[in-house]
Design a protein around this motif. Structure first.
Motif, PDB file in Angstrom:
ATOM      1  N   VAL A 146      -1.791  24.050 -45.110  1.00  0.00           N
ATOM      2  CA  VAL A 146      -1.336  23.341 -43.917  1.00  0.00           C
ATOM      3  C   VAL A 146       0.161  23.554 -43.750  1.00  0.00           C
ATOM      4  CG1 VAL A 146      -3.117  21.548 -44.018  1.00  0.00           C
ATOM      5  CG2 VAL A 146      -0.942  21.177 -45.165  1.00  0.00           C
ATOM      6  N   GLU A 157       3.189  20.271 -48.794  1.00  0.00           N
ATOM      7  CA  GLU A 157       2.337  21.429 -48.484  1.00  0.00           C
ATOM      8  C   GLU A 157       1.764  22.034 -49.758  1.00  0.00           C
ATOM      9  OE1 GLU A 157       4.668  22.815 -44.398  1.00  0.00           O
ATOM     10  OE2 GLU A 157       5.042  23.892 -46.270  1.00  0.00           O
ATOM     11  N   LEU A 205      -0.333  19.813 -39.813  1.00  0.00           N
ATOM     12  CA  LEU A 205      -0.430  18.419 -40.234  1.00  0.00           C
ATOM     13  C   LEU A 205       0.843  17.697 -39.822  1.00  0.00           C
ATOM     14  CD1 LEU A 205      -1.682  16.079 -41.904  1.00  0.00           C
ATOM     15  CD2 LEU A 205      -0.633  17.131 -43.925  1.00  0.00           C
ATOM     16  N   SER A 253      -1.646  13.212 -37.441  1.00  0.00           N
ATOM     17  CA  SER A 253      -2.706  14.050 -36.894  1.00  0.00           C
ATOM     18  C   SER A 253      -2.842  15.338 -37.694  1.00  0.00           C
ATOM     19  CB  SER A 253      -2.422  14.396 -35.424  1.00  0.00           C
ATOM     20  OG  SER A 253      -1.286  15.220 -35.327  1.00  0.00           O
ATOM     21  N   LEU A 254      -3.998  15.956 -37.527  1.00  0.00           N
ATOM     22  CA  LEU A 254      -4.268  17.270 -38.100  1.00  0.00           C
ATOM     23  C   LEU A 254      -4.896  18.098 -36.992  1.00  0.00           C
ATOM     24  CD1 LEU A 254      -4.345  19.185 -40.535  1.00  0.00           C
ATOM     25  CD2 LEU A 254      -6.621  18.285 -41.052  1.00  0.00           C
ATOM     26  N   ASP A 289      -4.300  23.902 -38.669  1.00  0.00           N
ATOM     27  CA  ASP A 289      -3.596  23.853 -39.955  1.00  0.00           C
ATOM     28  C   ASP A 289      -2.240  23.154 -39.822  1.00  0.00           C
ATOM     29  OD1 ASP A 289      -2.215  25.765 -38.547  1.00  0.00           O
ATOM     30  OD2 ASP A 289      -2.078  27.184 -40.204  1.00  0.00           O
ATOM     31  N   PHE A 292      -0.013   9.439 -42.083  1.00  0.00           N
ATOM     32  CA  PHE A 292      -0.775  10.503 -41.422  1.00  0.00           C
ATOM     33  C   PHE A 292      -0.769  10.226 -39.926  1.00  0.00           C
ATOM     34  CE2 PHE A 292      -4.681  12.014 -39.528  1.00  0.00           C
ATOM     35  CZ  PHE A 292      -4.792  13.301 -40.015  1.00  0.00           C
ATOM     36  N   VAL A 331       3.253  21.329 -42.494  1.00  0.00           N
ATOM     37  CA  VAL A 331       3.603  19.946 -42.203  1.00  0.00           C
ATOM     38  C   VAL A 331       4.703  19.901 -41.148  1.00  0.00           C
ATOM     39  CG1 VAL A 331       4.586  17.817 -43.146  1.00  0.00           C
ATOM     40  CG2 VAL A 331       2.913  19.113 -44.473  1.00  0.00           C
ATOM     41  N   ILE A 386      -7.688  15.011 -45.894  1.00  0.00           N
ATOM     42  CA  ILE A 386      -6.228  15.076 -45.940  1.00  0.00           C
ATOM     43  C   ILE A 386      -5.631  13.710 -45.610  1.00  0.00           C
ATOM     44  CG2 ILE A 386      -4.198  16.048 -44.784  1.00  0.00           C
ATOM     45  CD1 ILE A 386      -5.572  18.724 -44.766  1.00  0.00           C
ATOM     46  N   GLN A 387      -6.234  12.996 -44.671  1.00  0.00           N
ATOM     47  CA  GLN A 387      -5.728  11.662 -44.314  1.00  0.00           C
ATOM     48  C   GLN A 387      -5.782  10.728 -45.520  1.00  0.00           C
ATOM     49  OE1 GLN A 387      -7.570   9.843 -40.906  1.00  0.00           O
ATOM     50  NE2 GLN A 387      -6.232   8.066 -40.991  1.00  0.00           N
TER      51      GLN A 387
END
Length: 79
Positions: free
Chosen positions: A65, A54, A32, A26-27, A30, A24, A67, A3-4
């Motif tokens: 995720v 999303e 983000l 953090s994650l 689910d 980005f 957001v 995802i990053q």
């Protein structure tokens, strides 16, 4: 693709075309967390962009995720 990397390689260039910037942060599970800068930091319809992000991640990476948008204005606008 992580995802990053997706945020950096796919989403960032698309938002730059409108004068925005996304990073980005953090994650966590689910959730983000993305930092929005430039024109995105003052956008009145950022919630639409968040929903679009999303959806893009769901379609392209097959991950659900949520957001969390963090707006960061340039330091000279904070005063």
């Amino acid at each position: 693709m992580s995802i990053q990397n997706y945020v950096q390689d796919i989403l960032q260039p698309k938002l730059q075309g409108d004068g925005g910037w996304v990073e980005f942060l953090s994650l966590d599970g689910d959730e983000l967390t993305l930092v929005f800068r430039g024109e995105c930091s003052k956008c009145l319809i950022l919630h639409r962009c968040v929903a679009w992000i999303e959806e893009q991640i769901k379609n392209d990476l097959k991950k659900n995720v949520r957001v969390v948008a963090v707006r960061k204005r340039p330091y000279f606008q904070d005063v």
